[in-house]
Design a protein around this motif. Structure first.
Motif, PDB file in Angstrom:
ATOM      1  N   LEU A  66      35.451  65.574  10.500  1.00 48.32           N
ATOM      2  CA  LEU A  66      35.592  64.069  10.918  1.00 48.32           C
ATOM      3  C   LEU A  66      37.298  63.797  11.032  1.00 48.32           C
ATOM      4  O   LEU A  66      37.843  63.125  11.753  1.00 48.32           O
ATOM      5  N   GLU A  67      37.907  64.359   9.885  1.00 54.98           N
ATOM      6  CA  GLU A  67      39.337  64.098   9.815  1.00 54.98           C
ATOM      7  C   GLU A  67      40.118  65.264  10.570  1.00 54.98           C
ATOM      8  O   GLU A  67      41.577  65.253  10.274  1.00 54.98           O
ATOM      9  N   SER A  68      39.481  66.252  11.134  1.00 54.92           N
ATOM     10  CA  SER A  68      40.189  67.529  11.562  1.00 54.92           C
ATOM     11  C   SER A  68      40.550  67.344  12.956  1.00 54.92           C
ATOM     12  O   SER A  68      39.849  67.135  14.028  1.00 54.92           O
ATOM     13  N   PRO A  69      41.673  67.476  13.225  1.00 53.70           N
ATOM     14  CA  PRO A  69      42.298  67.526  14.744  1.00 53.70           C
ATOM     15  C   PRO A  69      41.668  68.685  15.705  1.00 53.70           C
ATOM     16  O   PRO A  69      41.352  68.327  16.903  1.00 53.70           O
ATOM     17  N   ALA A  70      41.338  69.647  14.904  1.00 52.82           N
ATOM     18  CA  ALA A  70      40.560  70.604  15.730  1.00 52.82           C
ATOM     19  C   ALA A  70      39.225  70.283  16.332  1.00 52.82           C
ATOM     20  O   ALA A  70      38.547  70.842  17.106  1.00 52.82           O
ATOM     21  N   TRP A  71      38.941  69.237  15.676  1.00 52.91           N
ATOM     22  CA  TRP A  71      37.348  68.747  15.876  1.00 52.91           C
ATOM     23  C   TRP A  71      37.618  67.483  16.909  1.00 52.91           C
ATOM     24  O   TRP A  71      37.054  67.256  17.807  1.00 52.91           O
ATOM     25  N   TYR A  72      38.328  66.411  16.321  1.00 57.54           N
ATOM     26  CA  TYR A  72      38.450  65.074  16.925  1.00 57.54           C
ATOM     27  C   TYR A  72      39.424  65.304  18.234  1.00 57.54           C
ATOM     28  O   TYR A  72      39.180  64.135  18.959  1.00 57.54           O
ATOM     29  N   THR A  73      40.194  66.278  18.427  1.00 55.72           N
ATOM     30  CA  THR A  73      41.125  66.009  19.749  1.00 55.72           C
ATOM     31  C   THR A  73      40.334  66.951  20.580  1.00 55.72           C
ATOM     32  O   THR A  73      41.176  67.104  21.765  1.00 55.72           O
ATOM     33  N   ALA A  74      39.476  67.730  20.566  1.00 53.44           N
ATOM     34  CA  ALA A  74      38.712  68.378  21.645  1.00 53.44           C
ATOM     35  C   ALA A  74      38.139  67.676  22.671  1.00 53.44           C
ATOM     36  O   ALA A  74      37.806  66.267  22.592  1.00 53.44           O
ATOM     37  N   TYR A  75      38.042  68.067  24.036  1.00 49.07           N
ATOM     38  CA  TYR A  75      37.852  67.461  25.037  1.00 49.07           C
ATOM     39  C   TYR A  75      36.040  67.639  25.375  1.00 49.07           C
ATOM     40  O   TYR A  75      35.528  68.757  24.746  1.00 49.07           O
ATOM     41  N   THR A  76      35.279  67.103  26.198  1.00 49.94           N
ATOM     42  CA  THR A  76      34.075  67.351  26.416  1.00 49.94           C
ATOM     43  C   THR A  76      34.078  68.981  26.963  1.00 49.94           C
ATOM     44  O   THR A  76      34.726  69.189  27.848  1.00 49.94           O
ATOM     45  N   PRO A  77      32.852  69.663  26.618  1.00 52.67           N
ATOM     46  CA  PRO A  77      32.813  70.984  26.743  1.00 52.67           C
ATOM     47  C   PRO A  77      32.214  71.409  28.151  1.00 52.67           C
ATOM     48  O   PRO A  77      31.645  72.106  28.525  1.00 52.67           O
ATOM     49  N   TYR A  78      33.246  70.983  29.377  1.00 50.30           N
ATOM     50  CA  TYR A  78      32.834  71.421  30.478  1.00 50.30           C
ATOM     51  C   TYR A  78      33.313  72.622  30.729  1.00 50.30           C
ATOM     52  O   TYR A  78      32.965  73.372  32.139  1.00 50.30           O
ATOM     53  N   GLN A  79      34.569  73.137  30.264  1.00 56.16           N
ATOM     54  CA  GLN A  79      34.749  74.451  30.168  1.00 56.16           C
ATOM     55  C   GLN A  79      34.196  75.165  28.781  1.00 56.16           C
ATOM     56  O   GLN A  79      34.971  75.431  27.771  1.00 56.16           O
ATOM     57  N   PRO A  80      32.891  75.956  29.059  1.00 59.15           N
ATOM     58  CA  PRO A  80      32.028  76.344  27.904  1.00 59.15           C
ATOM     59  C   PRO A  80      32.757  77.504  27.122  1.00 59.15           C
ATOM     60  O   PRO A  80      32.767  77.718  26.085  1.00 59.15           O
ATOM     61  N   ASP A 126      37.579  77.319  19.866  1.00 62.10           N
ATOM     62  CA  ASP A 126      37.913  76.646  20.697  1.00 62.10           C
ATOM     63  C   ASP A 126      39.237  76.217  21.004  1.00 62.10           C
ATOM     64  O   ASP A 126      40.227  76.427  20.066  1.00 62.10           O
ATOM     65  N   LEU A 127      39.373  75.482  22.150  1.00 58.29           N
ATOM     66  CA  LEU A 127      40.938  75.120  22.492  1.00 58.29           C
ATOM     67  C   LEU A 127      40.486  73.572  22.255  1.00 58.29           C
ATOM     68  O   LEU A 127      39.831  72.707  23.016  1.00 58.29           O
ATOM     69  N   ALA A 128      41.593  72.947  21.718  1.00 63.46           N
ATOM     70  CA  ALA A 128      41.596  71.436  21.405  1.00 63.46           C
ATOM     71  C   ALA A 128      43.180  71.201  21.532  1.00 63.46           C
ATOM     72  O   ALA A 128      44.224  71.923  21.765  1.00 63.46           O
ATOM     73  N   LEU A 129      43.617  69.943  21.305  1.00 63.03           N
ATOM     74  CA  LEU A 129      44.984  69.346  21.578  1.00 63.03           C
ATOM     75  C   LEU A 129      45.793  69.964  20.355  1.00 63.03           C
ATOM     76  O   LEU A 129      47.078  69.921  20.222  1.00 63.03           O
ATOM     77  N   ASP A 130      45.209  70.466  19.153  1.00 60.82           N
ATOM     78  CA  ASP A 130      45.837  71.040  18.096  1.00 60.82           C
ATOM     79  C   ASP A 130      46.452  72.261  18.321  1.00 60.82           C
ATOM     80  O   ASP A 130      47.482  72.782  17.767  1.00 60.82           O
ATOM     81  N   ASP A 155      43.316  82.778  29.693  1.00 61.58           N
ATOM     82  CA  ASP A 155      43.803  83.921  29.228  1.00 61.58           C
ATOM     83  C   ASP A 155      45.364  83.427  28.834  1.00 61.58           C
ATOM     84  O   ASP A 155      45.961  84.214  28.059  1.00 61.58           O
ATOM     85  N   TYR A 156      45.800  82.294  29.226  1.00 63.02           N
ATOM     86  CA  TYR A 156      47.367  81.873  29.347  1.00 63.02           C
ATOM     87  C   TYR A 156      47.217  80.863  28.034  1.00 63.02           C
ATOM     88  O   TYR A 156      48.340  80.403  27.785  1.00 63.02           O
ATOM     89  N   GLY A 157      45.992  80.740  27.442  1.00 65.65           N
ATOM     90  CA  GLY A 157      46.038  79.790  26.386  1.00 65.65           C
ATOM     91  C   GLY A 157      45.860  78.248  26.874  1.00 65.65           C
ATOM     92  O   GLY A 157      46.138  77.290  26.063  1.00 65.65           O
ATOM     93  N   PHE A 158      45.322  78.008  28.002  1.00 65.37           N
ATOM     94  CA  PHE A 158      45.411  76.469  28.287  1.00 65.37           C
ATOM     95  C   PHE A 158      43.947  76.176  28.758  1.00 65.37           C
ATOM     96  O   PHE A 158      42.903  76.914  29.171  1.00 65.37           O
ATOM     97  N   HIS A 159      43.765  75.009  28.417  1.00 67.45           N
ATOM     98  CA  HIS A 159      42.553  74.098  28.969  1.00 67.45           C
ATOM     99  C   HIS A 159      42.770  74.082  30.262  1.00 67.45           C
ATOM    100  O   HIS A 159      43.999  73.878  30.888  1.00 67.45           O
TER     101      HIS A 159
END
Length: 993
Positions: free
Chosen positions: A121-135, A508-512, A844-848
């Motif tokens: 709930l308080e982890s940016p790895a979870w709360y800053t992620a986007y909708t998983p359209y890029q699975p 996952d990739l998130a804003l963190d 591969d370049y580390g980007f969403h």
């Protein structure tokens, strides 16, 4: 606008870049805007130089049409320090009086395990992620959501559940809509029967919304059976709002014999001990997962749920996580049946749900995994035990308990004495529910203790009896197993759960980790100081129906935020009730309907929608009972004024509204927006301005002043509430004065005329402190500077990439707004490389990836936001230019497309470290296409996922562990209820003996 006025405006409330960053060496708490906004003064000058401008104001003056610019500063408080904002929020939270909450009505106190609170709930790895359209870069949150679906499927005993809805009341309305469209035999019938013992907020939402789509709702007391007459569906509540537990199987069978579909709104915790809806024959089950570890939050955000029987899965509203395989046959997760998404189906959509409650659904899923079936049953047994202790003590004291069968809620008959009892309990620190002058309801929950039971009984002049008897009929006790998958048995220790959560988030990739350059989605900084207060007890532990005198802190925050948002947008009134952008859209359109009806203008049902509009716009119009008429796009990407005039003329007297997105979905400030508004107003219609792109307007222009009558705002975009992997969201609706009476009404009653669109009066109130903090920290100058910086960043990216990937649309000055569309269609035509190939190679370049193929197929829409610094912007630009060089090598024939790094992307660690490598490019190019990736490399857990396979072989619950051992060419059917093995440690009979 005169030069004098503009000069005064710039002096009075715009902070120069130099002054904003002049105090970088000052204590961090003194200048929050300089930490929210990525580029510092020198970086800003470099970016401006690349664009050919000397100052940021020159760029803004060139980009933003003069006709929409605001001439006055926003009347907002000056920016506060982080310490001051936290102190102010602490004061507000302490004005909310925490009580033992025993009101019930679908909201129950619960214990959020600290390991989940801190690490999810308080982890940016979870709360800053986007909708998983890029699975491929969302496998962790998809696995967590699949676990949520499995929890719902198992507990309801229905074979397929979605990845969460918004709340219980709206989930019931979605079920009503599903029953209507699924019941082909009753296609001519508009009547649905709803149990009078449904939650009152559910009745309010369903009755109000059903009217717009021509559904007749009959609220009936079903204790004596179903009413006569034709009907397409029936909704039951289990247990009822009164607490009553009934055997619904005969009523369900009777409804189905008459050709109706059936929905049960069921309490999840009760289903650990009671016969589930699927085993009673129900077609659909809905409800809330709130009491599975999610705080009360004054009403939200909470995860609603829906589960359906076989045959209804392809009609399920919202998102659905499914199991598929990647190109190597490895099991992988993805969103299934994505053709149901609203940006594809538009006016053919059957729901406008575009936001789930993913973060809260994941908390609920992990709560179930942490406790396991035995733990959940033990909690339910304890809850019921306390309820029976309350009932036993009351009966011994001579009070009348209304129902013999109940789970957690005891309804007591106290003739003419209910108010006195509730007041006595209040003085003892307990909130009970005043049902009416003669009845009190007491709802027990996970936090109820023996001592609390003593205090409750004391309020009635009673005391605890030592011997209590179960109030659940033996015939209704659950005998089937549930939660038998290993995920519910392997993470019981805190160490195991901690590592499980870390392992999931590492996939996952998130804003963190990285910039998420999604156009139209505004993935900006969600600062720690903004997030911190939401879990304070004064905000997290308040019941949405607590007495108003106990919630003065929340109400002060809400009223202040309403004023601030009204000032920012130029509107007169704001409602914070809609708990998603889609619900804000619907609320705005329902307000327009109410306004027209109040004037006797009942024939207005045409909603004009530009071709480029967000897909939810059309879906919301349909759900508001309007007919959609599409307005064409001109060659420059703007609204085609000639076509608009023609459509208005063709539907003279019928125009209800137009739905605009401004700046347009094409990423451009259109010069003709005032003309568009004037044309619609002259035709008698209202102007709806979609607030999705408000991040390009704050401090520069106000929709309510340049022609808008109503807008919804996305607090999860412009105002820093995080996306949470696909929710929560907040979509307030702002209106001009004439529409104010038609804003959403209180679902528990009030003087507002409008239809409620959420179960709680203030929607997802628990996360409103985030937006309050953001505005307070930024102040009017910081907010304006953020908008300017967002426009600067977008134009810098567009200019830097235009020679490599042409920018599709620009304004008259050759500039974009806060986002830009990169046109890959010429590249695709010449080389076969698609926008999807580029999106996958960016992993591969580390980007969403940017937004793929919306609003124009074959393109990428990029929105860098103001929060990304120049180094990150340049890293993205470098990646895109490098990818363009790779595309050229495909075009030159150096690499066959199918065996190129673009089509092979993304590359996993397994692939590049395998013994065999037969691709025509080196391993290091696959893994490290730029040198900087050799440190901090993100490795996707799977390669490109086969979506078609996942849709043809629909699996939407946790697969057996064996599926991960040999996953080549797997064929997995839809899971069916009742096919589980193993036994629980404790049976229902033992629990209630």
């Amino acid at each position: 606008m005169s030069g004098a006025v503009r000069t005064q405006r710039n002096r009075s409330h715009l902070v120069s870049v130099e002054s904003r960053h002049a105090h970088r060496s000052a204590p961090l708490t003194s200048d929050f805007p300089s930490r929210h906004i990525g580029p510092d003064a020198s970086a800003t000058l470099r970016m401006l130089g690349a664009l050919g401008y000397d100052t940021l104001d020159q760029l803004i003056d060139a980009a933003v049409p003069d006709q929409i610019r605001s001439s006055e500063a926003m009347d907002l408080p000056v920016a506060r320090s982080e310490q001051q904002v936290l102190s102010d929020l602490r004061t507000l939270s302490e004005r909310n009086e925490t009580r033992v909450q025993m009101i019930g009505l679908g909201y129950h106190d619960t214990i959020t395990p600290a390991v989940l609170r801190r690490n999810m709930l308080e982890s940016p790895a979870w709360y800053t992620a986007y909708t998983p359209y890029q699975p491929e870069i969302s496998q962790g949150r998809l696995e967590a959501l699949l676990t949520f679906q499995t929890v719902i499927e198992d507990l309801t005993a229905l074979p397929l559940a979605g990845a969460s809805l918004l709340d219980e009341a709206t989930a019931v309305m979605e079920a009503v809509l599903l029953m209507r469209r699924a019941n082909k035999a009753k296609s001519g019938t508009s009547r649905v029967v709803v149990d009078a013992d449904c939650l009152p907020q559910t009745l309010a939402v369903v009755c109000g919304r059903a009217k717009s789509v021509g559904i007749d709702v009959e609220v009936a007391d079903l204790t004596g059976g179903l009413p006569d007459g034709d009907l397409f569906g029936v909704v039951f509540q289990a247990p009822g709002a009164s607490g009553h537990v009934r055997d619904l199987a005969p009523l369900i069978a009777a409804a189905q014999e008459r050709g109706a579909l059936t929905t049960v709104a069921a309490d999840l915790l009760s289903l650990t001990v009671l016969t589930p809806p699927g085993e009673q024959g129900a077609d659909i089950a809905v409800g809330s997962a709130q009491r599975f570890g999610v705080p009360l939050f004054f009403g939200g955000p909470h995860a609603g749920y829906m589960a359906v029987r076989g045959g209804l899965e392809r009609m399920l509203p919202g998102r659905l996580v499914g199991v598929s395989v990647d190109v190597d046959g490895k099991t992988a997760y993805r969103l299934a049946l994505q053709t149901r998404e609203q940006h594809i189906r538009r006016d053919k959509a059957t729901s406008n749900i575009c936001t789930a409650q993913a973060l809260l659904a994941n908390v609920a899923a992990m709560y179930a995994a942490y406790h396991g079936p035995e733990g959940l049953r033990a909690i339910a047994t304890r809850v019921h035990g306390h309820a029976t202790a309350v009932a036993g003590g009351l009966r011994t004291a001579g009070h009348s308990v209304v129902h013999d069968s109940f789970f957690d809620t005891v309804l007591v008959h106290v003739p003419a004495g209910a108010r006195d009892v509730v007041d006595r309990a209040d003085r003892a620190g307990i909130n009970l529910r005043l049902v009416d002058a003669d009845h009190v309801a007491i709802a027990c929950d996970e936090c109820t203790t023996d001592e609390i039971v003593d205090r409750v009984l004391s309020a009635f002049g009673a005391r605890v009896e030592t011997a209590t008897v179960s109030a659940l009929p033996q015939s209704l006790l659950r005998t089937s197993n549930y939660l038998q998958h290993p995920v519910f048995h392997e993470h019981r220790s805190e160490t195991a759960m901690l590592r499980f959560l870390r392992a999931l988030s590492d996939k996952d990739l998130a804003l963190d980790r990285t910039m998420i350059p999604l156009g139209s989605c505004t993935m900006k900084l969600n600062s720690a100081v903004e997030m911190e207060p939401i879990s304070w007890p004064g905000f997290a532990s308040i019941h949405p129906y607590a007495p108003v005198e106990q919630t003065s802190g929340y109400l002060q925050l809400i009223r202040g935020l309403e004023r601030w948002l009204g000032e920012i947008t130029g509107y007169d009134r704001v409602s914070l009730q809609p708990n998603a952008g889609s619900q804000g859209e619907l609320a705005g359109l329902l307000a327009i309907n109410g306004y027209h009806d109040s004037r006797g203008d009942h024939g207005r049902d045409i909603c004009l929608i530009p071709q480029s509009a967000h897909g939810t716009n059309a879906a919301s119009a349909v759900l508001a009972g309007m007919r959609v008429v599409v307005v064409a796009t001109a060659s420059n990407g703007n609204i085609d004024l000639d076509d608009l005039r023609a459509k208005i003329a063709a539907h003279e007297g019928k125009i209800a509204a137009i739905m605009l997105t401004y700046p347009s979905t094409h990423g451009v400030y259109e010069n003709d927006v005032r003309t568009v508004c004037d044309l619609v107003h002259e035709a008698g219609g209202q102007v709806y301005v979609d607030g999705a792109n408000l991040n390009a307007l704050v401090g520069l222009a106000q929709p309510g002043k340049f022609g808008g009558d109503v807008s919804h705002l996305n607090l999860h975009k412009t105002f820093c509430i995080p996306h949470g992997g696909g929710g929560p969201g907040v979509g307030p609706v702002a209106v001009r004065k004439h529409l104010a009476p038609f804003l959403p009404g209180n679902p528990l009653g009030g003087d507002q005329l409008g239809t409620p669109v959420s179960a709680a009066n203030y929607g997802s109130a628990g996360i409103l402190p985030i937006t309050w903090a953001y505005i307070a920290l930024m102040g009017p100058d910081g907010l304006t500077e953020a908008t300017k910086s967002a426009v600067l960043a977008a134009n810098y990216v567009a200019k830097s990439l235009d020679a490599h990937f042409p920018v599709l649309y620009t304004g008259p000055s050759g500039l974009v707004a806060h986002e830009c569309i990169l046109d890959l269609r010429p590249v695709t035509k010449a080389t076969g490389v698609t926008a999807e190939d580029v999106a996958k190679r960016l992993i591969d370049y580390g980007f969403h990836a940017p937004t793929l193929s919306f609003p124009v197929s074959g393109t990428l829409m990029v929105e860098p936001t103001e929060s990304e610094d120049l180094a990150e912007l340049d890293r993205f630009i470098e990646a895109m230019i490098s990818i363009r060089r790779e595309i050229d090598l495909v075009g030159e024939g150096v690499w066959p497309l199918e065996r190129s790094p673009l089509r092979q992307a993304p590359h996993t660690a397994d692939q590049v470290t395998a013994d065999n490598w037969d691709l025509p490019y080196p391993r290091h190019l696959a893994a490290f296409p730029v040198a900087s990736l050799r440190t901090g490399k993100y490795w996707p857990p799977v390669r490109r996922i086969d979506g078609v396979h996942g849709d043809r072989n629909l699996v939407c619950s946790c697969p057996a562990p064996e599926a991960f051992e040999n996953t080549t060419d797997i064929e997995l059917p839809i899971k069916t209820a009742g096919a589980k093995s193993g036994a629980l440690a404790e049976t229902p009979e033992e629990a209630f003996a």
